[in-house]
Design a protein around this motif. Structure first.
Motif, mmCIF file in Angstrom:
data_model
loop_
_atom_site.group_PDB
_atom_site.id
_atom_site.type_symbol
_atom_site.label_atom_id
_atom_site.label_comp_id
_atom_site.label_asym_id
_atom_site.label_seq_id
_atom_site.Cartn_x
_atom_site.Cartn_y
_atom_site.Cartn_z
ATOM 1 N N LEU A 1 -10.495 -3.075 -10.982
ATOM 2 C CA LEU A 1 -11.915 -3.364 -11.186
ATOM 3 C C LEU A 1 -12.185 -3.680 -12.657
ATOM 4 C CD1 LEU A 1 -13.492 -0.487 -9.061
ATOM 5 C CD2 LEU A 1 -13.563 -2.913 -8.514
ATOM 6 N N TRP B 1 0.802 -1.231 0.000
ATOM 7 C CA TRP B 1 0.000 0.000 0.000
ATOM 8 C C TRP B 1 0.832 1.277 0.000
ATOM 9 C CZ3 TRP B 1 -0.477 -4.401 2.535
ATOM 10 C CH2 TRP B 1 0.298 -4.548 3.674
ATOM 11 N N SER C 1 -17.730 -0.141 -2.994
ATOM 12 C CA SER C 1 -16.389 -0.685 -2.786
ATOM 13 C C SER C 1 -15.315 0.392 -2.993
ATOM 14 C CB SER C 1 -16.185 -1.846 -3.751
ATOM 15 O OG SER C 1 -14.860 -2.260 -3.759
ATOM 16 N N ILE C 2 -15.515 1.248 -4.002
ATOM 17 C CA ILE C 2 -14.513 2.269 -4.313
ATOM 18 C C ILE C 2 -14.382 3.270 -3.171
ATOM 19 C CG2 ILE C 2 -13.971 4.210 -5.868
ATOM 20 C CD1 ILE C 2 -15.274 2.567 -8.117
ATOM 21 N N VAL C 3 -15.498 3.634 -2.554
ATOM 22 C CA VAL C 3 -15.418 4.639 -1.491
ATOM 23 C C VAL C 3 -15.137 4.038 -0.120
ATOM 24 C CG1 VAL C 3 -16.880 6.279 -2.725
ATOM 25 C CG2 VAL C 3 -17.906 4.712 -1.082
ATOM 26 N N SER C 4 -15.013 2.704 -0.037
ATOM 27 C CA SER C 4 -14.708 2.148 1.278
ATOM 28 C C SER C 4 -13.421 1.333 1.341
ATOM 29 C CB SER C 4 -15.885 1.306 1.794
ATOM 30 O OG SER C 4 -16.043 0.171 0.997
ATOM 31 N N SER C 5 -12.933 0.804 0.218
ATOM 32 C CA SER C 5 -11.658 0.084 0.240
ATOM 33 C C SER C 5 -10.712 0.719 -0.765
ATOM 34 C CB SER C 5 -11.809 -1.383 -0.143
ATOM 35 O OG SER C 5 -12.845 -1.981 0.560
ATOM 36 N N ARG C 6 -9.517 1.028 -0.306
ATOM 37 C CA ARG C 6 -8.552 1.633 -1.212
ATOM 38 C C ARG C 6 -8.036 0.571 -2.172
ATOM 39 N NH1 ARG C 6 -2.800 3.826 -0.022
ATOM 40 N NH2 ARG C 6 -2.491 5.024 -1.892
ATOM 41 N N GLN C 7 -8.235 0.788 -3.458
ATOM 42 C CA GLN C 7 -7.829 -0.187 -4.457
ATOM 43 C C GLN C 7 -7.647 0.524 -5.782
ATOM 44 O OE1 GLN C 7 -11.291 -2.774 -5.146
ATOM 45 N NE2 GLN C 7 -12.492 -1.135 -4.242
#
Lengths: 251, 283
Positions: B130, B6, B119-125
């Motif tokens: 995607l 990360w 998912s985008i606004v809660s897990s950094r990825q």
């Protein structure tokens, strides 16, 4: 060593109505040469702050003061409109609604693995952790059921259990554990203490004074996107409560 | 312990960052997306597995539908156009199967950022992961459909020679195009939601305009045939169908490479320009 540094961070939301998301409407507007000024909400206005390892910060402030936006920016989930964000260390954030990031049709067990993988773990490492996470979450047999059958409290328990098992350097929590029950809250607090003693950084946004006093050493009071006050958690809470009991106190 | 991945890629550039910095953040996203191949291959396999667990036959159900469609179209248009089945069946089958891959990727790309908002606004990825996951899911579904071609090949209706190997670069080109399409179409739909339904109706038009159940040579000599030159799906489809039917030609590949270049260019441009705004648009 984990570190967070924000330098003149601003965040502005342009309020988009249903029509603003509509290309046909936008083209019609262009054709008519009419363009209404967009409504802009300033969630954060030039916020400076720095947290070092071992910091335990509580975030207080009214609804809409910018607490969640600040957490999302520190978590790397939202870019600032302007300003610089420096974060060192692994950040994990429990933000958004109870079920945010969970796949509703998948079982709790499946979600443990896929969420961990999404956050950078390998599938095997997550499979090895599943049992420990299930045990901590206290979900027992329900873990075999799809997540949509869980209550909001159960969903946030599951997310908290997954995130804290991943050994973050920086943990960001919005509204603590939300709707988790007393028994789980006690266990979660124990885990937070364990995390803090490991020189991590904890930032916790909450309206619960008890939780803040128990978990945080210092606090930041956000008022309309500006840091109104910082210092030891007790004194900041006092100032914050005084502000709405005696209006006109805010500088 | 796993290695700390990360810290190796910077998340979003500030909205007022200079174009160079935004482009660096966007290419960082792409690099991180490819580097985390275990993430999206795992999630893609998971998605297919969950289709199996829901309906037992899982993705085969779609394959069965495709088979019925191919048989029906071959019968109807083969009769109308007086085409021998041995020639027309493989032509239609390859067309339908490749088109469903292209269409599936397009539909996915249109909705991915809006659909994965939580998912985008809660897990950094990386956002690119995607897209890679979606492209993988479509290719896994495509792999199931290939069984239809295996049966047709077993009946001796496909041509296998050195040129057949061209199918490999052709599939890579198609995958790259699916990914690049997502880089510009997904942000566009995140900003303007009514593009989604437009994509659906364009796809329906394309299913008629792309030579799937009619033959290009039936147009020869007509000026309007040049209209086909403006259909990217036609070129991508022909890079697969040509070699498998024993009439591999250069021009579909030239067309496909040009399309890919334009698509990748547009993708890079739009993605680096819009990436930082996407969380604001979908939250």
């Amino acid at each position: 060593m984990p570190r967070i540094k924000l330098d003149r961070v601003c965040a502005e939301y342009t309020l988009l109505s249903v029509l603003d998301y509509n290309l046909k409407h936008r083209i019609a507007q262009l054709a008519r040469r009419r363009k209404a000024a967009p409504v802009v909400i300033q969630a954060l206005r030039s916020v400076d702050l720095e947290f070092e390892a071992g910091a335990r910060i509580g975030l207080v402030g009214a609804n809409g003061a910018g607490k969640s936006t600040l957490l999302a920016i520190m978590a790397g989930l939202l870019p600032p409109t302007s300003g610089a964000v420096e974060v060192e260390g692994r950040v994990l954030a429990l933000l958004g609604g109870a079920g945010a990031g969970l796949t509703q049709e998948a079982t709790g067990r499946e979600n443990i693995v896929s969420m961990g993988v999404q956050l950078g773990e390998s599938p095997d490492a997550m499979r090895a952790r599943v049992d420990g996470i299930v045990e901590f979450s206290g979900l027992e047999d329900r873990i075999q059921h799809p997540v949509y059958s869980y209550s909001a409290g159960m969903q946030s328990r599951l997310r908290f259990s997954i995130l804290t098992s991943l050994r973050p350097d920086i943990l960001l929590l919005d509204e603590g554990l939300g709707t988790a029950d007393a028994e789980f809250t006690a266990r979660a607090n124990a885990r937070l203490n364990e995390f803090i003693s490991g020189a991590g950084i904890l930032v916790l946004a909450s309206h619960g004074d008890g939780l803040l006093k128990e978990q945080c050493k210092d606090a930041i009071w956000l008022h309309q996107g500006v840091i109104a006050s910082t210092g030891p958690v007790e004194s900041v809470l006092e100032e914050y409560h005084a502000s709405y009991e005696q209006p006109g106190l805010i500088k | 312990m796993t290695t700390p991945t990360w810290t190796t890629w910077h998340g979003y550039a500030a909205l007022d960052a200079p174009p160079g910095e935004r482009a660096r953040a966007a290419t960082g996203d792409l690099a991180e997306g490819f580097r985390r191949w275990r993430l999206w291959t795992f999630l893609a396999l998971n998605e297919i597995k969950s289709q199996y667990s829901r309906t037992v036959v899982g993705p085969w159900w779609l394959t069965l539908q495709t088979l019925v469609y191919v048989a029906g179209i071959t019968f109807l248009f083969g009769t109308l156009f007086h085409q021998p089945v041995r020639v027309f069946l493989p032509y239609v089958a390859i067309g339908v199967i490749v088109f469903s891959l292209l269409g599936g990727m397009t539909r996915f790309c249109a909705n991915v950022f809006v659909g994965e908002a939580s998912s985008i606004v809660s897990s950094r990825q990386p956002l690119s992961a995607l897209l890679l996951r979606g492209v993988s899911v479509e290719f896994l579904q495509f792999a199931h459909h290939l069984v239809i071609l295996v049966v047709i090949a077993a009946a001796g209706l496909l041509v296998f020679n050195v040129a057949t190997l061209l199918v490999i670069p052709a599939l890579l080109l198609i995958a790259l195009n699916g990914f690049a399409l997502g880089l510009w179409l997904a942000p566009a739909v995140a900003r303007f939601r009514d593009i989604g339904p437009v994509v659906a109706s364009v796809l329906q038009m394309l299913s008629f305009f792309t030579p799937i159940f009619w033959r290009v040579d039936s147009l020869s000599g007509q000026k309007r045939a040049s209209l086909l030159a403006w259909n990217p799906f036609y070129y991508l489809l022909e890079t697969i169908r040509g070699p498998l039917l024993g009439n591999a030609a250069l021009h579909p590949f030239v067309g496909a490479v040009v399309i890919t270049a334009v698509n990748v260019g547009a993708g890079m441009l739009v993605f680096s320009h819009t990436r930082s705004r996407i969380p604001y648009w979908i939250s």
